[in-house]
Every structure is written in structure tokens, then in C-alpha cells.
Design a protein around this motif. Sequence first.
Motif, mmCIF file in Angstrom:
data_model
loop_
_atom_site.group_PDB
_atom_site.id
_atom_site.type_symbol
_atom_site.label_atom_id
_atom_site.label_comp_id
_atom_site.label_asym_id
_atom_site.label_seq_id
_atom_site.Cartn_x
_atom_site.Cartn_y
_atom_site.Cartn_z
ATOM 1 N N ASP A 193 77.975 20.687 -28.989
ATOM 2 C CA ASP A 193 76.911 21.554 -29.507
ATOM 3 C C ASP A 193 75.953 20.684 -30.307
ATOM 4 N N SER A 206 72.268 20.896 -31.250
ATOM 5 C CA SER A 206 71.230 21.928 -31.139
ATOM 6 C C SER A 206 70.399 22.039 -32.407
ATOM 7 N N ASP A 264 68.678 22.948 -27.182
ATOM 8 C CA ASP A 264 69.898 22.204 -26.865
ATOM 9 C C ASP A 264 69.440 20.800 -26.484
#
Length: 696
Positions: free
Chosen positions: A239, A241, A254
Motif C-alpha cells: 500500500d 498511496s 496508488d
Amino acid sequence: MPTRVGLIGAGYIATWHAQALAATPGVEVAAICDLSKDAAAGLAAGFGAQVFTDVQSLIDSGSCDAVHVLTPPHLHHAIAIQCLKGGLDVLVEKPVTTSASETREIALEAEKAGRRFRAGHNFLGLPSYERMKAAVLAGDFGRISSAEITWALPLVPLRSGPYNLWLLREPRNLLLELGPHPFAFAVDLFGAPEIIFAEAGKPVMLPGDDPRPQAFRILARAGAVDITITLSMVESIDDRSVTLRGSSARARLDYAHDTLTVERENASDLVVNPLRRQLGLAAQHLKAGFGNAWVQATSLNTRNPYARSFRGMNAAIYGAGDGGSDPRFGQDGAVAVMTAIDDTIARLPQEVLKVAAPAAQTRRPKPTALVIGGTGFIGRALTRRLVADGRDVRVLSRSSSGPFPDLPDRVETIAASLHDLDALTEAMRGIEVVFNLAKSLDKTWADCLVNDVGVATRVAMACEKAGVRRLVYTGTIASYDMSDPGVTITEETGFPNDMTDRNLYARSKAECERQLMKLNKDRGLPIVIARPGIVVGMGGPLQHWGIGRWHGAGAVRIWGHGRNILPFVLIEDVVDGLVRMIDAPVDGESFNLVGEPMLSARDYFDAIHKELGARIRVSAGDLHVFYASDAVKYALKKYALRRTGLVRPSLADWKSRAHFSVFSNDKAKAMLDWAPETERARFIEKAITRANLFGF
């Protein structure tokens, strides 16, 4: 005239820079500089660049207009200033330096010299980020009230080494290494942030009882925007982001996959509203997914998101008509990013930043054992076992630091080139037994012959010259043809006569063994060969590629159906087998160090779920599909990209990765009195329950 760029440092990141520069109009890769001439020459060959082994020679040559400084971070400051004084523009890979004050000094020198200083904050060059920033400036998301910037990506060296990397030397280095990514986004979007709070968590012990945090949480504020930054290095889903919450929309970038989605309110009634909202998000995801797939397919995966970030950065720096003054990569942003990291470090509790002092040395080690590759998974465990057995150990490493700060009286770590026969011979003076655990993962057979086979024979020659009593070499069971479930493999099975259709690792290791056994037959080389199975246990990785192809920590495509028993073996059992080879009368013998039949791949992942509560998504891997897909990639690389030295593994090679054949360990048990773990429950406890696979 093109802008001539030199790269200082020929490590992993240099390839990304070089390929992006080569794809940037008006730019050429003119020089590669590295202390290792071989490393510099290897990278330079693909770009027709000159080779240098010291920075001043590169400067004096007049071959470059600019340089990218890609060395370890603690060297950035001095090299950047040296190049600026030499009349070159500089881009410095993140972290630009180890402090804001050093960054300011580079900026001042750039102004004094009339040259440009840029920071290598590559993710700011992503197309999706450029769209996000343009939307922010246009007010498309309304007034931004908060931002969450996340870097959650497993950092395997924290749990399984190598431990002599720069980023692991001090806890602050983890922030210096990873912090520039989120802070660069914050600075570029909102300006210099004020750090309100910082904490570290999920510590893991490095060798010598030296803790390192695996997570940081930082609260900051820039104007009216509250910023939360999360850094996580444990085994978790990827992750990376940036989420912005505005009065009109929520936007999520992202940046690992170069996608931007925007969730907006709509004026539909209460029934249609949630449907319309989710349909809008679904359409964006589909568009992004197909778009990225098209870009990667048409570029033969040479323009994946990470590559696009470097291309975008270089286009901004070298492609602008104003000479590359894009503020995203300018010196003011570099100073602001490093200031924010300094302020974060100042907010952390001092005990988090402490480095455990190495144990005081009371005597100099008197080594009788040498371990080549002693900083790796097996090498670390072997070294500690040798010490526990009463031996002093010399570890041969790329640097003079190693993962044994708690054993200064018993272990010494030295640096010596594996290509230098005299240095190797000198390192073996007074040594009785040498363990060669080294391996080289090369991309061409020619490189394998130099870096793997050549090194193995050179180590053997050094053993002969130094009078070493025994050489133990670690090959691999991957060299066997393991494609037939009806075959039981023993040490007498032998490797295929023709291995040109095998993967390079399997073929290279087999050739190493052949050359070493020839030296045993012709000249009496005191060699014993060990071939470990799939080694598991404390210090090993979760994402073990001997089991399958991993897609992050949460998904794996196993080789084959996954129901056949795999040749797992505990790390402590491998080490025990290696130690037993020191004195046993087994010159010229080879042993497959494979544990008792215990688990299939599916059993292994079921045990992880039961013991640790982590359900990893497991998919069967059709080996015929793997083979066919590889054939297509081979053809594209050979005929479209014009690459040479390629190898196309056979179907049997792909099937061998599933370890369909059964192994017998009778020889090791009989000749070495080896006794690997026999009880399934204890095996699972050591391989999984107590192995710290997830880092917490």
C-alpha cells in the motif's frame, strides 16, 4: 548537442536511472563511475558509456555535463560538492544527504558554482501524480483538509538480512531511506510541513540484540492541511498511496501502480446515489487497469510504473525548454524534505534511535573456519553454530562489517574480492575448513562462467595454495531434473548431461560441482558438496521462491498443483549437516540435505493460517502455462528487444520447480550420522510458529 550524463555508482538503482536516461530525448548516458571496474564496465557496456573508477577522473575527462549521484547516502554530500565544483550539474538519489544541513551546503555550492542541484524524488514524475497535482491546483477536489501518505511495503532485510546494508546501521537510516518518498509528496503539494508528533513501533531484533523499528507514524500540518504519514516495513499488502480529502472529492493515488481514482458526491436520490458512486469508481479502476496493461504489454514491460517514474523525472529535468527548472526536483524541495525528516527524528524518543553498542572485544579471534557468504541466511546460522561448537570464524563479505556484533572475540569479518586469487589465499591462511556458500544470480551464461563457476574454482585453488584441510561447497537440488513424480532422487541420480535448456542458476551450480569434482579427481581437492533443500526457519523469508511465484505477502502462485510433498528442511538441520562434513571421512562425496517428508506447499500455507492466523491466497500454477508464457517472453525479448544471451528453460525445467520427484536422505543419515527433524509438530513450530515470518 545531447546532454551527457554520468552515473556515479553502478548498483541496483543505477540500472533504472540509465534506462530512463536512455529513453529521454536529448540525453545520453556518457559515463559510469564505480569503485568496482567490473561493475562499472558491466553497466556501461549496454549504453556505450566510458568507464571510471574515481570521481575526479570522470570530472577531469570532460565527458559529462551532469551526473547522477547513486552511491550509499553517507557519501552523497562530498561527491555532490566535488562534482559541482568541477562544473557539473548534479542529481542526487534520495535520501539526498543524511541531514538538512548537508543538503543546504550542496544547495549553496550549486548557487556558488552556477550549476543545478536536483533531488531524485522519482515518484513525483509519475503521470498519475502529475494529474493529481494539476487537479489540486485547479481546485477540482475542493478545499483539502487532510492527507494520508502511506509507504507500506515489506523490508525483508530487517528480518532475514543481509544486515550490513547502510539502511540498517542505525534506526534513523530507515527514516532517511524511506521518508523522502512521502515527504516529497507533502512538500510538493502543500509546502514545508510542521511535524507535530512521531512514534516508532513493531521493533525487530537485529543480531547482537540491536532493535530496529519496522513502523513509523508521523503527524504533520502544512497550512490548513493535516497530514498523516505511515511507514510500515512488516509483511503486509503493498500500500503505497496518497489519499487527499477535499470538500468536493476524495482522491487516492496508488503510486506503486501509477493509478489515480477520485470519489465524488453526486446529486442522485438515496437509492441511486450509492450505485452511481460505486459505478464511477469501478469505471475508473477498469480504465486504469486496462491502460496500465496496454502500456506494459506494448512496451514489453519496459515502462512499468517504477520505470515511468524515472522517465517522468528525467523528462522534467532534461526535457524542459527552460533547462530543467521544474520545482518538483529543485533544491528548495530537497532542503524542505530533509528538514522534515530531521524534525521527525527529533520528535522520536531517544531510546528508539539508539544503536546497541557492540560487545567489547577481549581478545582477537583465531579463526580455523572460513565462511564465504557468511552474512546470508544459511551463512549466519552456520557461523553461530561453529562458534557454539568452540571454533573461531572468519567471515568473507563484501564489506568489513557483518551481522555478528555480539561475537567480537570469536568472529572476524573481512572484505576480499572473490575474483582475487591472492586475496582469497591470504584470507585462508591458518584456516582448516572453508565453507563456500556464495552464489551469483546472473542473466547470461557468459556471466555465470565468470561470476559463479570462475569464483568456485578460484576459491578451490586458493584452498589448495593455503593448505586448507576441507572445502565444503553448497550446490543446489535445483540442478536435478525433478519433473517426474515416479523418480526417487539420491546422490547417485546425477544431473542431466545437457543442461543448456535449464535455468541459469541450476545449470551454473551444476557446472560448479563438475569443475570441483574434477579437481578432486585430478588433484585431490578435499571437497564435499552439500545440496540443501527448501530451507525454512528463523531468519528465512516468508516469500520463499522455492515454493512459488509471490505477488506481495498476501498471494502466491505455487509451482504446480501444490499437493506433492516438498523437500523442506529446517535451517538448524542444514547447519548441522554442514558442520558434520568437517571431520567425516567423506572427501569427494555429495549429500542432499533434505528433511524428512513433511508438508506439501498447500500444507505449508494451511499451517501458516492455523499457527499465525494469516490466510495467504494460494493459486495453483499450471506449469504448461508458465512454459508457454515464458516462450512468448523469450521471443519478444530476442526478436523485438534484440537482447542477446537469453535462455529459454525447457518444460522439464519448469516442472522441476514443483519438486515433483521424491528425495531420499539416507546417504546423509548413514555417512554423516545426520538426524533431521522427524516430528511434524516440532517442524511446524520451528519453520513457522517461531520463525517471525511476518515481522510481528
